[in-house]
Design an enzyme around this catalytic site. Structure first.
Site, PDB file in Angstrom:
ATOM      1  N   ASN A  33       6.385   0.491   5.129  1.00  0.00           N
ATOM      2  CA  ASN A  33       7.702   0.386   5.744  1.00  0.00           C
ATOM      3  C   ASN A  33       7.705  -0.817   6.657  1.00  0.00           C
ATOM      4  O   ASN A  33       6.654  -1.167   7.192  1.00  0.00           O
ATOM      5  CB  ASN A  33       7.984   1.628   6.597  1.00  0.00           C
ATOM      6  CG  ASN A  33       8.382   2.816   5.755  1.00  0.00           C
ATOM      7  OD1 ASN A  33       8.978   2.664   4.698  1.00  0.00           O
ATOM      8  ND2 ASN A  33       8.058   3.999   6.232  1.00  0.00           N
ATOM      9  N   ASP A  45       7.470   7.929   3.316  1.00  0.00           N
ATOM     10  CA  ASP A  45       7.778   9.293   2.854  1.00  0.00           C
ATOM     11  C   ASP A  45       6.918   9.689   1.653  1.00  0.00           C
ATOM     12  O   ASP A  45       6.677  10.864   1.427  1.00  0.00           O
ATOM     13  CB  ASP A  45       9.267   9.380   2.484  1.00  0.00           C
ATOM     14  CG  ASP A  45      10.133   9.289   3.733  1.00  0.00           C
ATOM     15  OD1 ASP A  45       9.700   9.802   4.780  1.00  0.00           O
ATOM     16  OD2 ASP A  45      11.223   8.688   3.672  1.00  0.00           O
ATOM     17  N   LYS A  57      -8.591  -3.330  -8.715  1.00  0.00           N
ATOM     18  CA  LYS A  57      -7.306  -4.025  -8.747  1.00  0.00           C
ATOM     19  C   LYS A  57      -6.629  -3.838 -10.113  1.00  0.00           C
ATOM     20  O   LYS A  57      -7.275  -4.038 -11.147  1.00  0.00           O
ATOM     21  CB  LYS A  57      -7.594  -5.504  -8.479  1.00  0.00           C
ATOM     22  CG  LYS A  57      -6.429  -6.286  -8.002  1.00  0.00           C
ATOM     23  CD  LYS A  57      -6.853  -7.692  -7.647  1.00  0.00           C
ATOM     24  CE  LYS A  57      -5.664  -8.602  -7.821  1.00  0.00           C
ATOM     25  NZ  LYS A  57      -6.013 -10.006  -7.643  1.00  0.00           N
TER      26      LYS A  57
END
Ligand code: C5P
Length: 398
Positions: A210, A279, A289
């Site tokens: 975020n 969330d 990777k």
């Protein structure tokens, strides 16, 4: 607004190489709105001249007990008379020793003995001098006499050694002095908080996160510490200095943040969730990777635990405060979250008002309704939030 604004601060400078930092401190104090008067010891004047301090403070500098510029010849009384604090930075081992024994053989030591205002010292010395038994005894003695000690810090020293005894930087001294003047409305309280973003790894180099600068959470942690609380700040990855008096625990993912919060929680009076917790997290994190291919890539996400809701639902829950950054309909969403998570207090803001910047406009929601705080720097908003929190704690008899 800085708590030093409009206050009269006497800065004492004794003879240590850290005297150069005192020049910056005087400048910062003046910029923050304090009236600064500098008293230089003879040793201090060997490192930085009175001219420098006079130019930076805009006031005459005092060095001599017998200075005839004071009409009544009592500089040692007059300078401290209406001061809000005397801050001696740097305070040498010798100065602290003389202070501990009530010596009054120059202007600064006499001023410190003849005062009835708070005295703060910022020690600066070589690590062996700091650790020497006489210095230990003297520091204990002045503490017992009610003198406040800022620092020292550990680090590289002018003598080339590394260890405890380095004077705090000018910015840190200003921060501590600002904290000194904040009413101790959270004294004796333990506050656990989260701040910053979480990062949910997809593979060793990629992840979901975020956008969160952590500035509001760090400002709030600082304000809680300045109000006298013991603060544990569980923080996602941000590039911010740890506020003075705050214990920071780093956590990357939401799961790590939850573990760190639960570990810090025993004994907490207050829990504040400021973090922008993701969330969802990838159901699986690839060990290596992921390689690019022409195909679409599907990630399966699984919900993260809601740390705040979990803490608030505990039978022994501390007083819980939530944050909500919304892009629209702030009142409805913020109040909805407060009720869903069963929080006595939630701070809401519009993303457009606060995210990433240095200022914020917030509204505090509680059982009595909505309480908008004036738009201000995040440090000031944080002080307003602490005021509100302290009021609710007192009203709840907690
Ligand atoms: O994400 P949301 O808007 O629900 O966040 C509201 C509050 O809940 C914030 O205080 C945030 O720190 C907290 N929260 C949390 N754990 C989550 C999601 C949110 O502690 N997983």
């Amino acid at each position: 607004m800085s708590t030093v604004r409009g206050r009269k601060i006497v800065v004492g400078v004794t003879g240590g190489v850290a005297a150069y930092k005192a020049a910056e401190l005087v400048r910062l104090l003046g910029k923050a709105g304090a009236e600064v008067h500098v008293v230089l010891s003879e040793g201090g004047a060997r490192f930085v001249t009175a001219v420098t301090f006079q130019a930076l403070s805009g006031n005459p500098v005092w060095t001599d007990l017998w200075d005839a510029r004071m009409p009544n010849n009592m500089a040692h009384i007059n300078l401290g008379r209406d001061a809000d604090a005397i801050l001696v930075a740097p305070a040498t081992a010798d100065f602290i020793a003389r202070l501990a024994h009530g010596m009054a053989d120059d202007l600064l030591s006499t001023l410190c003995l003849a005062r009835d205002v708070p005295l703060i010292v910022a020690p600066a010395m070589n690590r062996q001098m700091w650790e020497a038994p006489p210095t230990r005894r003297n520091v204990e003695a002045i503490r017992a006499d009610g003198v406040t000690v800022f620092g020292p810090a550990a680090g590289e020293q002018a003598c080339g050694e590394v260890g405890m005894g380095r004077m705090l930087e000018a910015e840190e001294l200003l921060e501590q002095l600002e904290g000194f003047f904040v009413p101790k409305r959270l004294a004796g309280r333990k506050v656990v908080m989260t701040a910053g973003p979480t990062f949910e790894a997809i593979d060793p180099v990629r992840g979901i996160t975020n956008i969160s600068s952590g500035k509001m959470g760090y400002a709030l942690a600082r304000a809680c510490a300045q109000a006298g609380a013991e603060v544990v700040l569980v923080s996602g990855a941000v590039a911010l200095p740890v506020p003075a008096g705050v214990q920071r625990v780093l956590a990357t993912s939401a799961l790590q943040m939850r573990t760190a919060v639960l570990e810090a929680l025993p004994g907490a009076d207050v829990f504040i969730g400021v973090a922008a917790v993701a969330d969802y997290r990838p159901l699986e994190t690839a060990e290596h990777k992921l390689k690019k291919s022409g195909d679409t890539l599907t990630l399966t996400l699984t919900p993260n635990p809601d740390i705040l809701a979990e803490v608030a639902a505990r039978p022994d829950a501390p007083f819980c405060v939530g944050f909500a950054a919304e892009s629209r309909d702030l009142d409805a969403y913020a109040e909805g979250k407060r009720r869903n998570k069963r929080l006595p207090m939630l701070v809401g803001n519009l993303v457009s008002d606060g995210m990433g910047g240095d200022d914020n406009t917030v509204i505090v929601y509680d059982d009595a309704g909505r309480h908008p705080l004036p738009r201000a720097a995040k440090a000031e908003v944080a002080q307003g939030i602490v005021e509100h929190l302290a009021g609710l704690l007192a009203a709840a008899g907690r």
